[in-house]
Design a protein around this motif. Structure first.
Motif, PDB file in Angstrom:
ATOM      1  N   GLU A 152       0.692  -1.484  -0.415  1.00 40.20           N
ATOM      2  CA  GLU A 152      -0.220  -0.409  -0.293  1.00 40.20           C
ATOM      3  C   GLU A 152       0.780   0.982   0.206  1.00 40.20           C
ATOM      4  O   GLU A 152       0.470   2.519  -0.944  1.00 40.20           O
ATOM      5  N   ARG A 153       1.609   1.606   0.685  1.00 38.77           N
ATOM      6  CA  ARG A 153       2.788   2.500   0.762  1.00 38.77           C
ATOM      7  C   ARG A 153       4.129   1.741   1.260  1.00 38.77           C
ATOM      8  O   ARG A 153       4.808   0.664   2.223  1.00 38.77           O
ATOM      9  N   MET A 154       4.967   3.073   1.415  1.00 37.73           N
ATOM     10  CA  MET A 154       6.340   2.326   1.117  1.00 37.73           C
ATOM     11  C   MET A 154       7.320   3.453   1.083  1.00 37.73           C
ATOM     12  O   MET A 154       7.309   4.740   1.053  1.00 37.73           O
ATOM     13  N   ILE A 155       8.344   2.870   2.461  1.00 38.60           N
ATOM     14  CA  ILE A 155       9.627   4.195   2.161  1.00 38.60           C
ATOM     15  C   ILE A 155      10.601   3.606   1.317  1.00 38.60           C
ATOM     16  O   ILE A 155      10.723   2.999   1.306  1.00 38.60           O
ATOM     17  N   LEU A 156      10.658   4.996   0.007  1.00 38.14           N
ATOM     18  CA  LEU A 156      11.721   4.555  -1.139  1.00 38.14           C
ATOM     19  C   LEU A 156      12.642   5.534  -1.442  1.00 38.14           C
ATOM     20  O   LEU A 156      12.872   6.102  -1.539  1.00 38.14           O
ATOM     21  N   LEU A 157      13.455   4.571  -1.658  1.00 37.71           N
ATOM     22  CA  LEU A 157      14.761   5.030  -1.078  1.00 37.71           C
ATOM     23  C   LEU A 157      15.646   4.566  -2.654  1.00 37.71           C
ATOM     24  O   LEU A 157      15.843   2.848  -3.357  1.00 37.71           O
ATOM     25  N   GLY A 158      16.708   5.492  -3.570  1.00 39.25           N
ATOM     26  CA  GLY A 158      17.048   5.075  -4.571  1.00 39.25           C
ATOM     27  C   GLY A 158      18.335   5.686  -4.861  1.00 39.25           C
ATOM     28  O   GLY A 158      18.649   6.629  -4.097  1.00 39.25           O
ATOM     29  N   HIS A 159      19.099   4.729  -4.885  1.00 36.78           N
ATOM     30  CA  HIS A 159      21.108   5.410  -5.247  1.00 36.78           C
ATOM     31  C   HIS A 159      20.818   5.230  -7.058  1.00 36.78           C
ATOM     32  O   HIS A 159      20.205   4.819  -7.716  1.00 36.78           O
ATOM     33  N   SER A 160      21.888   6.878  -6.949  1.00 37.11           N
ATOM     34  CA  SER A 160      22.568   7.154  -8.440  1.00 37.11           C
ATOM     35  C   SER A 160      20.774   7.027  -9.873  1.00 37.11           C
ATOM     36  O   SER A 160      19.913   7.586  -9.208  1.00 37.11           O
ATOM     37  N   GLY A 163      17.524   6.958  -8.186  1.00 38.50           N
ATOM     38  CA  GLY A 163      16.879   8.004  -7.231  1.00 38.50           C
ATOM     39  C   GLY A 163      16.548   8.801  -7.863  1.00 38.50           C
ATOM     40  O   GLY A 163      15.792   9.679  -7.860  1.00 38.50           O
ATOM     41  N   TYR A 164      16.934   8.873  -9.284  1.00 41.75           N
ATOM     42  CA  TYR A 164      15.843   9.402 -10.222  1.00 41.75           C
ATOM     43  C   TYR A 164      14.910   8.672 -10.636  1.00 41.75           C
ATOM     44  O   TYR A 164      13.619   9.602 -10.385  1.00 41.75           O
ATOM     45  N   LEU A 165      14.745   7.442 -10.675  1.00 44.71           N
ATOM     46  CA  LEU A 165      13.662   6.777 -11.376  1.00 44.71           C
ATOM     47  C   LEU A 165      13.081   6.846  -9.977  1.00 44.71           C
ATOM     48  O   LEU A 165      11.962   7.113  -9.895  1.00 44.71           O
ATOM     49  N   ALA A 166      13.425   7.218  -8.976  1.00 45.54           N
ATOM     50  CA  ALA A 166      12.374   7.091  -7.462  1.00 45.54           C
ATOM     51  C   ALA A 166      11.603   8.483  -7.519  1.00 45.54           C
ATOM     52  O   ALA A 166      10.236   8.318  -6.746  1.00 45.54           O
ATOM     53  N   THR A 167      12.672   9.104  -7.627  1.00 46.50           N
ATOM     54  CA  THR A 167      11.831  10.819  -7.698  1.00 46.50           C
ATOM     55  C   THR A 167      10.635  10.570  -8.727  1.00 46.50           C
ATOM     56  O   THR A 167       9.448  10.928  -8.225  1.00 46.50           O
ATOM     57  N   SER A 168      10.373  10.189 -10.091  1.00 48.38           N
ATOM     58  CA  SER A 168       9.776  10.420 -10.987  1.00 48.38           C
ATOM     59  C   SER A 168       8.801   9.163 -10.473  1.00 48.38           C
ATOM     60  O   SER A 168       7.172   9.797 -10.289  1.00 48.38           O
ATOM     61  N   TYR A 169       8.943   7.651  -9.970  1.00 48.95           N
ATOM     62  CA  TYR A 169       7.562   7.602  -9.450  1.00 48.95           C
ATOM     63  C   TYR A 169       7.401   8.025  -8.009  1.00 48.95           C
ATOM     64  O   TYR A 169       6.190   8.673  -8.412  1.00 48.95           O
ATOM     65  N   THR A 170       7.633   8.767  -7.819  1.00 47.88           N
ATOM     66  CA  THR A 170       6.909   9.486  -6.840  1.00 47.88           C
ATOM     67  C   THR A 170       6.383  10.439  -7.141  1.00 47.88           C
ATOM     68  O   THR A 170       4.765  10.726  -6.478  1.00 47.88           O
ATOM     69  N   ILE A 171       6.553  11.590  -8.018  1.00 44.59           N
ATOM     70  CA  ILE A 171       6.102  12.310  -8.862  1.00 44.59           C
ATOM     71  C   ILE A 171       4.446  11.802  -9.406  1.00 44.59           C
ATOM     72  O   ILE A 171       3.595  12.736  -9.112  1.00 44.59           O
ATOM     73  N   GLN A 172       4.508  10.296  -9.317  1.00 45.27           N
ATOM     74  CA  GLN A 172       3.346   9.266 -10.304  1.00 45.27           C
ATOM     75  C   GLN A 172       2.692   9.401  -9.286  1.00 45.27           C
ATOM     76  O   GLN A 172       1.654   9.836  -9.617  1.00 45.27           O
ATOM     77  N   TYR A 173       2.701   8.655  -8.383  1.00 44.01           N
ATOM     78  CA  TYR A 173       2.351   7.418  -7.349  1.00 44.01           C
ATOM     79  C   TYR A 173       2.735   8.259  -5.876  1.00 44.01           C
ATOM     80  O   TYR A 173       3.501   7.397  -5.116  1.00 44.01           O
ATOM     81  N   PRO A 174       1.974   9.119  -5.700  1.00 42.71           N
ATOM     82  CA  PRO A 174       3.593   9.939  -4.117  1.00 42.71           C
ATOM     83  C   PRO A 174       2.239  10.006  -3.490  1.00 42.71           C
ATOM     84  O   PRO A 174       2.401   9.531  -2.050  1.00 42.71           O
ATOM     85  N   GLU A 175       0.822   8.860  -3.632  1.00 42.27           N
ATOM     86  CA  GLU A 175       0.262   8.462  -2.171  1.00 42.27           C
ATOM     87  C   GLU A 175       0.423   6.731  -1.950  1.00 42.27           C
ATOM     88  O   GLU A 175       0.241   6.189  -0.795  1.00 42.27           O
TER      89      GLU A 175
END
Length: 366
Positions: A152-160, A163-175
């Motif tokens: 349902e929800r997660m703490i999302l950690l991305g390296h290098s 990190g770029y993809l984790a940010t893009s994902y969070t923009i699209q699926y912030p909930e």
């Protein structure tokens, strides 16, 4: 059967082949089976419980996934109530690189780590050459992976790159994201424009020295190839090349392995068909800048989204980007942490400090 159990198929599934030409493996000493063996040797170091499975997406692509939980049965119920931590590796990496972190970070909550689509043991589909479409393919696969596991929800950690993809994902699926942790994230700053001598003003802000002409010439030539093509082109000399050019990987893990286990793992991760590599190349300008710099999009993150940015003090990634993101986000919760004596692979260079910082961030979530 829970969605997570249904989605996580047995890791002994038939391995995917790494090439279409029958002579190719004899020239290039790699296979998915050799990658599997190298990874198994690394994961054998883990003390906590590990479930390793392929998660099958609706389009039949498969994402190789680890789920790590505390061995203590008494704490298992407590762990289930905590928001899981999901770790996304960088370019050319895989789940094995988190070996110094998975046990420590899974003591109080479930930790998931997966091989990005096109990397490691995950499926290697074709990627479009358009930057936004390639990025979208990565993001869609992450969301389908999440849905398949029923998170349902997660703490999302991305390296290098992660990190770029984790940010893009969070923009699209912030909930779906409780907290975004970016570790030496790639692709954030805009590429500096060449400054004319005597331009003054803004020109003085650009500290980066223009590369020598021969570097630009080489970059121009290599722009026609995938970033790690030389490893595959080297055939039987490929493993030796990795040892020679990345001896740091052996040093970072030398207390765990006194042989070439880690460089062998890196080699087998990147000597397969260059799928995710093609996707990365589509998103990159020459010399590694992102075509769509993430700093232009951080305002699309919800103002309430907590973002923690970690940098290695000795890394080639410019930590001042973290300050730029903090300024852009204004009053939104953003923190920047510099980890001393760490280069780009912060999690392996200073694992105790990295684990302490990440655990502290997670404990603030729940």
């Amino acid at each position: 059967m829970s969605p997570a159990n249904a989605a996580m198929q047995d890791g002994t599934d038939t391995e995917q082949t790494s090439g279409n030409w029958s002579w190719w493996p004899s020239w290039r000493p790699t296979s998915m089976s050799l990658l599997k063996s190298a990874e198994a040797k690394i994961l054998a170091c883990l003390q906590n419980n590990v479930w390793s499975r392929f998660v099958t997406l609706p389009n039949q692509n498969r994402i190789w996934t680890l789920k790590v939980t505390n061995k203590s049965a008494r704490k298992h119920k407590d762990q289930a109530a905590q928001t899981p931590l999901v770790m996304v590796h960088g370019f050319g990496g895989g789940v094995g690189l988190w070996i110094r972190n998975l046990d420590a970070l899974s003591c109080s909550r479930t930790v998931y780590a997966f091989d990005l689509l096109g990397f490691g043991r995950s499926s290697r589909p074709s990627f479009p050459s358009d930057a936004s479409l390639a990025e979208e393919q990565f993001i869609t696969s992450i969301e389908q992976w999440r849905q398949s596991l029923g998170l349902e929800r997660m703490i999302l950690l991305g390296h290098s790159l992660g990190g770029y993809l984790a940010t893009s994902y969070t923009i699209q699926y912030p909930e779906r994201v409780s907290h975004l942790i970016l570790v030496d994230a790639w692709g954030f700053p805009e590429r500096p424009q060449p400054q004319l001598q005597g331009s003054g003003g803004q020109g003085s802000e650009v500290k980066r020295v223009s590369p020598p002409r021969w570097v630009k010439a080489l970059a121009s030539v290599f722009s026609f190839f995938n970033p790690l093509a030389v490893i595959r082109a080297a055939g039987p000399w490929g493993p030796g090349l990795v040892n020679r050019f990345r001896p740091d990987f052996k040093r970072k893990f030398e207390d765990l392995f006194d042989d070439d286990t880690m460089t062998q793992y890196i080699y087998h991760c990147n000597a397969q068909d260059p799928s995710g590599e093609v996707g990365f190349k589509a998103m990159s300008e020459s010399l590694g800048w992102a075509k769509r710099p993430m700093v232009q999009r951080v305002l699309l993150l919800p103002p309430s989204m907590p973002v923690s940015m970690l940098y290695g003090a000795l890394s080639w990634v410019d930590s001042s980007t973290g300050n730029t993101v903090t300024q852009i986000r204004g009053k939104s919760p953003t923190s920047v942490t510099l980890i001393e004596d760490a280069s780009h692979h912060v999690y392996a260079d200073q694992p105790e400090e990295f684990n302490r910082v990440v655990e502290s961030i997670c404990n603030n979530v729940d």
